[in-house]
Design an enzyme around this catalytic site. Sequence first.
Site, PDB file in Angstrom:
ATOM      1  N   TYR A 208      75.309  69.783  37.788  1.00  0.00           N
ATOM      2  CA  TYR A 208      76.049  70.754  38.601  1.00  0.00           C
ATOM      3  C   TYR A 208      76.041  72.127  37.922  1.00  0.00           C
ATOM      4  CZ  TYR A 208      77.141  66.527  41.128  1.00  0.00           C
ATOM      5  OH  TYR A 208      77.010  65.353  41.840  1.00  0.00           O
TER       6      TYR A 208
ATOM      7  N   ARG B 200      83.584  67.646  30.363  1.00  0.00           N
ATOM      8  CA  ARG B 200      82.641  66.532  30.485  1.00  0.00           C
ATOM      9  C   ARG B 200      81.216  67.055  30.430  1.00  0.00           C
ATOM     10  NH1 ARG B 200      81.534  61.756  34.988  1.00  0.00           N
ATOM     11  NH2 ARG B 200      81.775  60.072  33.508  1.00  0.00           N
TER      12      ARG B 200
ATOM     13  N   GLN C  94      89.537  66.826  37.983  1.00  0.00           N
ATOM     14  CA  GLN C  94      88.233  67.280  37.511  1.00  0.00           C
ATOM     15  C   GLN C  94      87.795  68.494  38.320  1.00  0.00           C
ATOM     16  OE1 GLN C  94      84.425  65.634  38.313  1.00  0.00           O
ATOM     17  NE2 GLN C  94      83.911  65.420  36.153  1.00  0.00           N
TER      18      GLN C  94
ATOM     19  N   GLY D 124      83.856  53.771  34.992  1.00  0.00           N
ATOM     20  CA  GLY D 124      83.736  54.275  36.353  1.00  0.00           C
ATOM     21  C   GLY D 124      83.768  53.154  37.373  1.00  0.00           C
TER      22      GLY D 124
HETATM   23  C1  8OZ Z   1      78.141  60.472  42.962  1.00  0.00           C
HETATM   24  C2  8OZ Z   1      78.134  60.965  44.254  1.00  0.00           C
HETATM   25  C3  8OZ Z   1      78.555  62.242  44.483  1.00  0.00           C
HETATM   26  C4  8OZ Z   1      78.973  63.049  43.435  1.00  0.00           C
HETATM   27  C5  8OZ Z   1      78.811  63.313  39.693  1.00  0.00           C
HETATM   28  C6  8OZ Z   1      80.447  64.229  41.176  1.00  0.00           C
HETATM   29  O1  8OZ Z   1      77.719  62.760  39.554  1.00  0.00           O
HETATM   30  C7  8OZ Z   1      79.436  63.386  41.024  1.00  0.00           C
HETATM   31  C8  8OZ Z   1      78.974  62.541  42.139  1.00  0.00           C
HETATM   32  C9  8OZ Z   1      78.550  61.250  41.922  1.00  0.00           C
HETATM   33  O2  8OZ Z   1      79.393  63.829  38.737  1.00  0.00           O
END
Ligand code: 8OZ
Length: 372
Positions: free
Chosen positions: A185, A232, A98, A328
């Site tokens: 993000y 995603r 990913q 998950g």
């Molecule tokens: C939980 C803790 C840190 C990162 C995401 C990459 O929410 C994460 C993530 C999840 O997609």
Amino acid sequence: MTVSLFDPVQLGELALANRIAMAPLTRNRAVNNIPSELTATYYAQRASAGLLISEGTPVSQQGQGYADVPGLYLPAQVEGWKRVTAQVHAAGGKIFSQLWHVGRVSHTSLQPEGAAPVAPSALTAATKTYLIDPVTRQGSFVAASAPRALQAQELPAIVEAFAAAARNAVQAGFDGVEIHGANGYLLDQFLKDGSNQRSDEWGGSVENRVRFVMQVVRAVADAIGAGKVGLRISPASPANGIHDSAPQPLFEHLLRQLAPLGLAYIHVIEGATGGPRELPDQPFDYAALKAAYRDAGGQGVWMVNNGYTREMALQAVASGYADMVAFGKDFIANPDLVQRLRQGAPLNPGQRETFYGGGAEGYTDYPTLGSS
Ligand code: 8OZ
């Protein structure tokens, strides 16, 4: 003929053994951002999933927002991942990495030269990141730092970082990559108007806000082939303090744009990531989103995620609502989740204290059926 969750499925050029995916899961165990032998054991233990999707792997140091996450931009990281993919393949599994850029969900202590994290706009995320004290090795959740707004001329280098990481992924033996466009993000920050308040060609209209994601997806598809690429998304999730005033038309537009590219799959987090599937304040019609994609010629696998039970997953695939279901937390605690779902066997409960950081405990020591 109805299709079952346990039936094979074609994903791009890959033949998967079943329609169960292991969702990407951040585990914060990669010291120096390099995957270890333990990481290889962890993924190989779970290789009976039709597809393993790795934890988020930053495409650059700037793209990192958490301690001890394994990257995919340095030669030593590629070497570390080679051990993982080799052991997964030896165990008969398939694995995508990913590709991840956190944007504003970071902390100055993780950024190159202690700089501010980057974002579409200089708006601080109302969220926390996970840091580990380098001396005491103690982990803690810390507020995200204030970001600076990216200049338009910086964007091509970030797009190229995704393409380079995708090439590294193939070199490391991954079967493909999933682009992380979800959970607040960087890509999600460009998509949604709560975080993107730009007045240039990268912000404002829906057409402008999808531009960055489209460039990243095209660059990655050009680098390794669209049949090795998934995306995603989390249209309605408030994860990491993200919000959009009208996600339905935004995401339908995005998926219509993506449809002709021939991606291997679209991976949709329904509802709030790791939380409620129904959001009264943010209703979203996921069936309509899929219909828009198919209507625009979008083929490939439709993968769904978030809080699926065995019954829900069986029903989702049998009814044709989804082609694959990603699990998950259940995969953290159940390395043999596929077998357990097949048999309707009980699931091990997950230990939340060991989700993030630490070593083998809560990582590679969950029992399989008949071993405990
Ligand atoms: C939980 C803790 C840190 C990162 C995401 C990459 O929410 C994460 C993530 C999840 O997609």
